[in-house]
Design a protein around this motif. Sequence first.
Motif, mmCIF file in Angstrom:
data_model
loop_
_atom_site.group_PDB
_atom_site.id
_atom_site.type_symbol
_atom_site.label_atom_id
_atom_site.label_comp_id
_atom_site.label_asym_id
_atom_site.label_seq_id
_atom_site.Cartn_x
_atom_site.Cartn_y
_atom_site.Cartn_z
ATOM 1 N N TRP A 88 4.792 -5.198 -3.656
ATOM 2 C CA TRP A 88 3.607 -5.148 -2.721
ATOM 3 C C TRP A 88 3.306 -5.240 -1.486
ATOM 4 C CZ3 TRP A 88 0.729 -9.679 -5.964
ATOM 5 C CH2 TRP A 88 -0.478 -8.726 -7.471
ATOM 6 N N SER A 89 5.000 -5.700 -0.664
ATOM 7 C CA SER A 89 5.285 -5.618 0.317
ATOM 8 C C SER A 89 5.198 -4.511 1.460
ATOM 9 C CB SER A 89 7.273 -6.130 0.666
ATOM 10 O OG SER A 89 7.364 -5.793 -0.318
ATOM 11 N N ALA A 90 5.682 -3.827 0.189
ATOM 12 C CA ALA A 90 5.632 -2.021 1.498
ATOM 13 C C ALA A 90 3.881 -1.721 2.515
ATOM 14 C CB ALA A 90 6.065 -0.897 -0.119
ATOM 15 N N LEU A 91 2.737 -2.616 1.381
ATOM 16 C CA LEU A 91 1.707 -1.909 2.273
ATOM 17 C C LEU A 91 1.809 -3.044 3.197
ATOM 18 C CD1 LEU A 91 -1.136 -0.036 1.860
ATOM 19 C CD2 LEU A 91 -1.810 -2.009 0.799
ATOM 20 N N GLY A 92 1.707 -2.877 4.303
ATOM 21 C CA GLY A 92 1.985 -3.469 5.550
ATOM 22 C C GLY A 92 0.094 -3.997 5.466
ATOM 23 N N GLY A 93 0.040 -5.049 6.667
ATOM 24 C CA GLY A 93 -0.859 -5.910 6.890
ATOM 25 C C GLY A 93 -2.179 -5.673 7.492
ATOM 26 N N LEU A 94 -2.983 -5.892 7.734
ATOM 27 C CA LEU A 94 -3.737 -5.499 8.239
ATOM 28 C C LEU A 94 -4.544 -6.707 9.639
ATOM 29 C CD1 LEU A 94 -6.786 -5.424 6.101
ATOM 30 C CD2 LEU A 94 -6.196 -3.860 7.445
ATOM 31 N N GLY A 95 -4.248 -5.793 11.289
ATOM 32 C CA GLY A 95 -4.854 -6.192 12.403
ATOM 33 C C GLY A 95 -6.098 -6.797 12.512
ATOM 34 N N ASN A 96 -6.345 -7.893 13.452
ATOM 35 C CA ASN A 96 -7.722 -8.438 13.066
ATOM 36 C C ASN A 96 -8.687 -7.427 13.384
ATOM 37 O OD1 ASN A 96 -6.604 -11.739 14.894
ATOM 38 N ND2 ASN A 96 -7.584 -11.445 12.835
ATOM 39 N N CYS A 97 -9.423 -7.646 12.722
ATOM 40 C CA CYS A 97 -11.450 -6.228 13.209
ATOM 41 C C CYS A 97 -10.016 -4.653 12.548
ATOM 42 C CB CYS A 97 -11.931 -6.313 13.888
ATOM 43 S SG CYS A 97 -12.863 -7.928 13.578
ATOM 44 N N SER A 98 -9.260 -5.160 11.572
ATOM 45 C CA SER A 98 -8.678 -3.358 11.272
ATOM 46 C C SER A 98 -9.004 -3.495 9.892
ATOM 47 C CB SER A 98 -7.350 -3.319 11.893
ATOM 48 O OG SER A 98 -7.177 -3.453 13.390
ATOM 49 N N TRP A 99 -9.492 -2.699 9.382
ATOM 50 C CA TRP A 99 -10.049 -1.948 8.559
ATOM 51 C C TRP A 99 -8.532 -1.210 7.324
ATOM 52 C CZ3 TRP A 99 -12.502 -0.925 12.136
ATOM 53 C CH2 TRP A 99 -12.342 0.589 12.787
ATOM 54 N N SER A 100 -9.641 -1.023 6.185
ATOM 55 C CA SER A 100 -8.927 0.008 5.144
ATOM 56 C C SER A 100 -9.596 0.518 4.290
ATOM 57 C CB SER A 100 -7.853 0.141 4.256
ATOM 58 O OG SER A 100 -6.530 -0.585 4.685
ATOM 59 N N VAL A 101 -9.271 1.600 3.636
ATOM 60 C CA VAL A 101 -11.115 2.866 3.626
ATOM 61 C C VAL A 101 -10.049 3.386 1.592
ATOM 62 C CG1 VAL A 101 -12.601 4.709 3.153
ATOM 63 C CG2 VAL A 101 -11.574 2.960 5.524
ATOM 64 N N LEU A 102 -11.065 2.556 1.018
ATOM 65 C CA LEU A 102 -10.832 3.267 -0.384
ATOM 66 C C LEU A 102 -11.842 3.521 -1.566
ATOM 67 C CD1 LEU A 102 -9.693 -0.446 -1.740
ATOM 68 C CD2 LEU A 102 -8.541 1.113 -1.667
ATOM 69 N N GLU A 103 -11.300 4.765 -1.456
ATOM 70 C CA GLU A 103 -12.035 5.977 -3.161
ATOM 71 C C GLU A 103 -11.990 5.312 -3.480
ATOM 72 O OE1 GLU A 103 -13.887 10.237 -1.137
ATOM 73 O OE2 GLU A 103 -11.953 9.967 -2.113
ATOM 74 N N GLU A 104 -13.352 5.704 -4.589
ATOM 75 C CA GLU A 104 -13.712 5.816 -6.175
ATOM 76 C C GLU A 104 -12.862 6.726 -6.527
ATOM 77 O OE1 GLU A 104 -15.600 3.110 -9.693
ATOM 78 O OE2 GLU A 104 -17.019 4.252 -8.455
ATOM 79 N N GLY A 105 -11.874 7.357 -7.735
ATOM 80 C CA GLY A 105 -11.985 8.788 -8.734
ATOM 81 C C GLY A 105 -11.933 8.105 -9.181
ATOM 82 N N ARG A 106 -12.213 10.047 -10.235
ATOM 83 C CA ARG A 106 -11.527 9.967 -11.646
ATOM 84 C C ARG A 106 -10.684 8.251 -12.367
ATOM 85 N NH1 ARG A 106 -11.393 16.104 -12.732
ATOM 86 N NH2 ARG A 106 -9.587 15.653 -11.004
ATOM 87 N N ARG A 107 -9.604 8.522 -11.696
ATOM 88 C CA ARG A 107 -8.003 8.203 -12.682
ATOM 89 C C ARG A 107 -8.343 6.611 -11.722
ATOM 90 N NH1 ARG A 107 -4.063 12.753 -12.310
ATOM 91 N NH2 ARG A 107 -4.796 14.161 -14.224
ATOM 92 N N GLY A 108 -9.288 6.435 -10.849
ATOM 93 C CA GLY A 108 -9.050 4.592 -10.115
ATOM 94 C C GLY A 108 -9.445 4.862 -8.434
#
Length: 211
Positions: free
Chosen positions: A164-184
């Motif tokens: 989990w620590s391999a994914l860095g933190g988020l800055g204030n008012c920054s964002w990440s985008v997730l997409e739902e696929g056939r495998r999750g």
Amino acid sequence: MSRRVVCLRHGQTLWNVEKRFQGHTDIALDETGIAQAARAASLLAALRPTMLVSSDLRRAYDTASALGRLTGLDVAVDKDLRERGGGEWEGLTRDEIRAGWPVEYEAWEAPGGEDVAYVADRVAGAIGRWASRLDENGLLVVASHGAALRLGICRLLGLPQELWSALGGLGNCSWSVLEEGRRGWRLLEHNAGTLPEPISSDDSPAATADS
């Protein structure tokens, strides 16, 4: 095409600047945070979101409301999107935490606080519930908190906890985008909306590079 989720961290607060653990404490955005929320809203509105949901803490809700005003969407509230509870550390600075709890600091486990796996399940469950309400090709914007979002994203991606620590933190008012696929779920963007800079967050030192 498929459902997408934008995971948006709230704007800056005074406690972010002072490097205080906020947790469940209900801290307002400062002037910089209000401006950050307005800027993020202007960018995210162009993505034409179809649903907005926020943590019940006002720093996240006010960030989401800036986008709601531009898009005409109501902001739903979900307590499960709250930040990781900090127990005895809430209101304390990083230096105070390090000095008072050196062993717990290294593990980033606050006395009386929430376990990371519990927070990951709580936040991922909330995101999944709201995403399931989207129409096909819908876009959900989730306004939440740095540690909460990072942990929830890790859970949604199915990453083992030791990574989990391999994914860095988020800055204030920054964002990440997730997409739902056939495998999750898959991660399309992470910490977007800003140039790399030091991140002040309740998230672990390993994730934020805050020693």
